[in-house]
Design an enzyme around this catalytic site. Structure first.
Site, mmCIF file in Angstrom:
data_model
loop_
_atom_site.group_PDB
_atom_site.id
_atom_site.type_symbol
_atom_site.label_atom_id
_atom_site.label_comp_id
_atom_site.label_asym_id
_atom_site.label_seq_id
_atom_site.Cartn_x
_atom_site.Cartn_y
_atom_site.Cartn_z
ATOM 1 N N SER A 82 0.802 -1.333 0.020
ATOM 2 C CA SER A 82 0.037 0.111 -0.078
ATOM 3 C C SER A 82 0.937 1.211 0.001
ATOM 4 C CB SER A 82 -0.723 -0.048 1.327
ATOM 5 O OG SER A 82 -1.794 -1.100 1.233
HETATM 6 N N1 SAH Z 1 -1.026 -4.535 3.583
HETATM 7 C C1 SAH Z 1 0.134 -5.096 2.718
HETATM 8 C C2 SAH Z 1 -0.585 -5.854 1.515
HETATM 9 C C3 SAH Z 1 -1.675 -5.176 0.784
HETATM 10 S S1 SAH Z 1 -2.341 -5.955 -0.671
HETATM 11 C C4 SAH Z 1 1.189 -4.148 2.554
HETATM 12 O O1 SAH Z 1 1.182 -3.162 2.421
HETATM 13 O O2 SAH Z 1 2.296 -4.838 2.228
HETATM 14 C C5 SAH Z 1 -3.492 -7.045 0.057
HETATM 15 C C6 SAH Z 1 -3.061 -8.298 0.299
HETATM 16 O O3 SAH Z 1 -4.107 -9.407 0.847
HETATM 17 C C7 SAH Z 1 -2.377 -9.194 -0.747
HETATM 18 O O4 SAH Z 1 -1.127 -9.473 -0.116
HETATM 19 C C8 SAH Z 1 -3.248 -10.434 -0.883
HETATM 20 O O5 SAH Z 1 -2.332 -11.449 -1.403
HETATM 21 C C9 SAH Z 1 -3.810 -10.483 0.457
HETATM 22 N N2 SAH Z 1 -5.040 -10.974 0.442
HETATM 23 C C10 SAH Z 1 -6.143 -10.971 -0.394
HETATM 24 N N3 SAH Z 1 -7.290 -11.860 -0.006
HETATM 25 C C11 SAH Z 1 -6.754 -12.451 1.089
HETATM 26 C C12 SAH Z 1 -7.344 -13.546 1.768
HETATM 27 N N4 SAH Z 1 -8.500 -14.228 1.695
HETATM 28 N N5 SAH Z 1 -6.573 -13.885 2.783
HETATM 29 C C13 SAH Z 1 -5.358 -13.542 3.191
HETATM 30 N N6 SAH Z 1 -4.619 -12.634 2.378
HETATM 31 C C14 SAH Z 1 -5.401 -12.137 1.567
#
Ligand code: SAH
Length: 292
Positions: free
Chosen positions: A127
């Site tokens: 993000s």
């Molecule tokens: N906040 C984190 C990543 C944001 S992107 C950062 O800033 O690094 C959103 C993340 O949610 C991604 O890595 C994606 O793989 C994860 N995601 C999406 N659906 C999910 C689920 N059902 N369970 C666990 N993770 C999930």
């Protein structure tokens, strides 16, 4: 140039500033509502137009990008910019974002301190700094030493590491991410960061799993952050919130709001919208790898 018709078409006019104000911001604002195709993988990082990235970015002028990043080459300067633009008002949040260097968490070759989400592979992104700052600030009271925090969709591990520093060694910070490769790389990232000791000693942990189910082992949580947009708030996350606890979660599909969900001492729930945002979906692993 910004496309004003897109602003109006997206149905959030009440959040848009006067047009002359918008025009003053156009160098930093390129509003696109379309999901881009598959982001590049780590191995083939062909840098995209970051303004197309859907995740972790507020919509509209206040949000899209606070600075272009060309002059920002230090983590501390990035934090100072966020303070100057009024995104960070809390000293505690400034301190933790200075302590956890964003450069450790972005893929090699990526500009670490630009105020934009960045692709991390697997159709996911880290993000934007202003979204990390916003979420940390919304959760600050629930990230006191000794408290429990859950980071759903922990991705690079950046926010989980920040949570761990804030709740300290007597607290508990848990990240849940459904792409095992991202869990593995987030552990490597954190091992290089100021939160390494907390990981080693066990107050910080990262797990592969479906974050829609939360992580019951360490519940109830004082703070829950969800880093991907849910069509609706998953009930297990509400159940795992402590009375007095707070969850910050983007909710919606095409149009999303960052919701602040407070569980009151009597167990009732209060929900308010903080701002319009654009995140990747909280979905199944298969759907994500297929490109949603
Ligand atoms: N906040 C984190 C990543 C944001 S992107 C950062 O800033 O690094 C959103 C993340 O949610 C991604 O890595 C994606 O793989 C994860 N995601 C999406 N659906 C999910 C689920 N059902 N369970 C666990 N993770 C999930």
């Amino acid at each position: 140039m910004m496309n004003l018709s897109t602003v109006i078409a997206c149905g959030c006019r009440y959040r848009t500033p006067p047009i002359n104000q918008l025009l003053n911001y156009t160098p930093f604002l390129h509003l696109h509502l379309h999901l881009q195709g598959r982001p590049p993988s780590f191995n083939n990082l062909n840098l995209p137009n970051f303004n197309l990235l859907p995740t972790g970015n507020c919509l509209f002028f206040r949000m899209e990008r606070f600075w272009s990043g060309s002059g920002i080459n230090k983590n501390k300067q990035m934090v100072e910019h966020l303070q100057r633009y009024g995104v960070i008002s809390s000293m505690k949040v400034a301190e933790v974002m200075e302590t956890i260097d964003r450069a450790i968490f972005v893929p090699d070759g990526t500009s670490a301190y630009v105020d934009s989400p960045m692709p991390i592979g697997y159709n996911a992104t880290i993000s934007a700094p202003h979204m990390h700052a916003t979420c940390l600030q919304l959760l600050e009271e629930n990230l006191q030493p000794g408290m429990h925090a859950l980071d759903v969709g922990s991705g690079t591990g950046y926010l989980t590491a920040c949570f761990a520093i804030m709740v300290g060694p007597q607290g508990r910070a848990v990240g849940v991410e459904h792409i095992p490769e991202l869990v593995a790389s987030s552990i490597k990232n954190i091992e290089k960061s100021a939160a390494a000791t907390l990981l080693k000693e066990g107050s910080l942990s990262l797990h592969a799993g479906d974050g829609r189910q939360g992580w019951p082992e360490c519940a109830p949580y004082d703070a829950i952050h969800v880093g991907a947009a849910a069509p609706e708030i998953p009930q297990p996350l509400i159940d795992q919130l402590k009375p007095g606890g707070r969850m910050v979660i983007p909710v919606g599909n095409m149009f999303q709001d960052l919701k602040v969900v407070d569980k009151n001492p009597d167990g009732s729930i209060s929900i308010r919208s903080e701002t319009s945002v654009r995140y990747v979906p909280l979905t199944s692993r298969d759907a994500q790898l297929r490109g949603y």
